[in-house]
Design a protein around this motif. Structure first.
Motif, PDB file in Angstrom:
ATOM      1  N   GLY A   8      39.718  55.653  -2.310  1.00 58.47           N
ATOM      2  CA  GLY A   8      39.937  57.032  -1.881  1.00 58.47           C
ATOM      3  C   GLY A   8      38.905  57.925  -2.527  1.00 58.47           C
ATOM      4  N   HIS A   9      38.569  59.013  -1.829  1.00 57.73           N
ATOM      5  CA  HIS A   9      37.642  59.960  -2.443  1.00 57.73           C
ATOM      6  C   HIS A   9      37.971  61.380  -2.028  1.00 57.73           C
ATOM      7  N   SER A  10      37.951  62.275  -3.014  1.00 57.91           N
ATOM      8  CA  SER A  10      38.138  63.706  -2.747  1.00 57.91           C
ATOM      9  C   SER A  10      36.953  64.455  -3.322  1.00 57.91           C
ATOM     10  N   VAL A  16      38.720  63.203   1.422  1.00 54.43           N
ATOM     11  CA  VAL A  16      37.806  62.721   2.466  1.00 54.43           C
ATOM     12  C   VAL A  16      38.119  61.276   2.860  1.00 54.43           C
ATOM     13  N   LEU A  17      38.435  60.441   1.884  1.00 53.74           N
ATOM     14  CA  LEU A  17      38.748  59.030   2.187  1.00 53.74           C
ATOM     15  C   LEU A  17      40.083  58.675   1.551  1.00 53.74           C
ATOM     16  N   THR A  42      30.133  59.111   2.943  1.00 45.36           N
ATOM     17  CA  THR A  42      30.770  59.087   1.623  1.00 45.36           C
ATOM     18  C   THR A  42      31.176  57.658   1.266  1.00 45.36           C
ATOM     19  N   LEU A  43      31.715  56.945   2.238  1.00 41.52           N
ATOM     20  CA  LEU A  43      32.106  55.553   1.997  1.00 41.52           C
ATOM     21  C   LEU A  43      30.882  54.728   1.582  1.00 41.52           C
ATOM     22  N   ARG A 206      39.824  60.177  10.888  1.00 43.33           N
ATOM     23  CA  ARG A 206      39.482  61.212   9.912  1.00 43.33           C
ATOM     24  C   ARG A 206      40.693  62.054   9.493  1.00 43.33           C
ATOM     25  N   ASN A 207      40.430  62.832   8.464  1.00 41.17           N
ATOM     26  CA  ASN A 207      41.428  63.781   7.918  1.00 41.17           C
ATOM     27  C   ASN A 207      42.707  63.123   7.437  1.00 41.17           C
ATOM     28  N   PRO A 208      42.641  62.349   6.408  1.00 39.96           N
ATOM     29  CA  PRO A 208      41.457  61.881   5.708  1.00 39.96           C
ATOM     30  C   PRO A 208      40.901  60.622   6.344  1.00 39.96           C
ATOM     31  N   GLY A 209      39.678  60.265   5.975  1.00 41.80           N
ATOM     32  CA  GLY A 209      39.033  59.071   6.532  1.00 41.80           C
ATOM     33  C   GLY A 209      39.769  57.806   6.129  1.00 41.80           C
ATOM     34  N   ARG A 210      40.104  56.994   7.093  1.00 41.43           N
ATOM     35  CA  ARG A 210      40.791  55.723   6.819  1.00 41.43           C
ATOM     36  C   ARG A 210      40.425  54.728   7.906  1.00 41.43           C
ATOM     37  N   VAL A 211      40.673  53.446   7.650  1.00 40.79           N
ATOM     38  CA  VAL A 211      40.325  52.440   8.659  1.00 40.79           C
ATOM     39  C   VAL A 211      41.359  52.498   9.765  1.00 40.79           C
TER      40      VAL A 211
END
Ligand SMILES: Nc1ncnc2c1ncn2[C@@H]1O[C@H](COP(=O)(O)OP(=O)(O)OP(=O)(O)O)[C@@H](O)[C@H]1O
Length: 283
Positions: A8-10, A16-17, A42-43, A206-211
């Protein structure tokens, strides 16, 4: 080879992720596609050790990444900022090889070999600014190849070149991937490109980015711009990836959610879907 778990990333309060799990096997070419702003770059930066993830981990060949790994090469979209204008093409390609501990003669030999594999042996003595955009991006690819990385990351590598050059560079990547058996992870916003190049396509939401989903590409390894794109399997896959990127819930999911077998439902409404796919190349 590459294992991402719970990543995860903020950026500050902006998430974001979230919860990214992804594995890439030795010799695989995995493409990552998703709507603008879903966190693709970002990923990739988290994988490259350029951005520390807020949560989760990235493990490359058994070693957790906590900085830029030695064994990695990245090709960015903006070749004009990634090549040094005061160095010749050959010296640009040879420069990172110092990190490999190679002597000058070996660095030059490897640079010339890589330039020849991208068809630029005659440009070795020129400066980047004397080359076209497509040629400069070839130099960036040659630089990554010369390094012989465990993993090659590419972030929208063809986003700044014209359509014909883009096709040539796509074929160059496929040729290199086949010849060298190099493990590659390529981010693109282009649905067709994700299918054309990938052994597997990972679609991010997106929102947040995920697979959102992963699709194996069952096309033959030998691909060509005309024949492959006309192949019924290519057409089916691009439609499937297109639906996923546009946020259309697959019929099965829609039926699950509604308890019926109704037509697909759009997530976030048509306005969001349109904005995400029509946005031009980027940054
Ligand atoms: N350094 C940063 N600081 C703050 N926010 C950032 C930073 N980098 C990216 N973002 C934000 O994070 C979100 C994801 O950006 P990112 O570039 O990873 O997405 P992307 O999927 O690659 O987008 P695109 O396809 O448009 O390039 C965006 O909302 C962006 O504005």
């Amino acid at each position: 080879m590459l294992e991402i778990s719970g990543l995860g990333h903020s950026y500050g309060a902006h998430r974001v992720l979230d919860g990214i799990d992804l594995k890439v096997g030795e010799g695989e070419l995995v493409t990552i596609v998703g709507p603008s702003g879903c966190g693709k770059s970002t990923l990739l930066r988290c994988i490259a050790g350029l951005v520390p993830p807020t949560e989760g981990k990235v493990v490359l060949k058994g070693t957790p990444i906590d900085g830029v790994p030695d064994d990695l090469a990245v090709v960015f979209q903006d070749y004009s900022r990634s090549l040094l204008p005061w160095l010749t093409v050959r010296d640009n390609v040879a420069l990172p090889l110092r990190r490999r501990g190679l002597g000058k003669a070996d660095r030059r030999a490897r640079a010339v070999e890589a330039l020849s594999s991208v068809g630029l042996e005659d440009a070795a003595g020129k400066y980047p600014w004397q080359l076209s955009g497509g040629m400069q991006q070839r130099v960036s690819i040659a630089r990554a190849l010369a390094y012989k990385p465990t993993l090659m990351l590419m972030d929208e590598p063809f986003g700044s070149v014209d359509a014909q050059t883009r096709e040539d560079l796509e074929d160059l990547v496929l040729q290199v991937h086949r010849a060298e058996g190099m493990t590659m992870l390529l981010v693109t916003h282009d649905i067709d490109e994700s299918v054309y190049l990938g052994d597997r396509v990972v679609v991010l939401a997106r929102n947040p980015g995920r697979v959102r989903d992963e699709l194996p590409v069952t096309l033959p390894a030998d691909r060509d711009q005309i024949g492959t794109r006309a192949d019924a399997e290519f057409v089916r896959l691009r439609a499937e990836v297109g639906r996923l990127v546009r946020g259309v819930v697959k019929e099965s999911e829609a039926a699950d959610a509604a308890g019926t077998a109704d037509a697909p439902v759009e997530e976030g409404g048509a306005a969001e879907a349109d904005a995400s796919v029509e946005e031009p190349a980027k940054k």
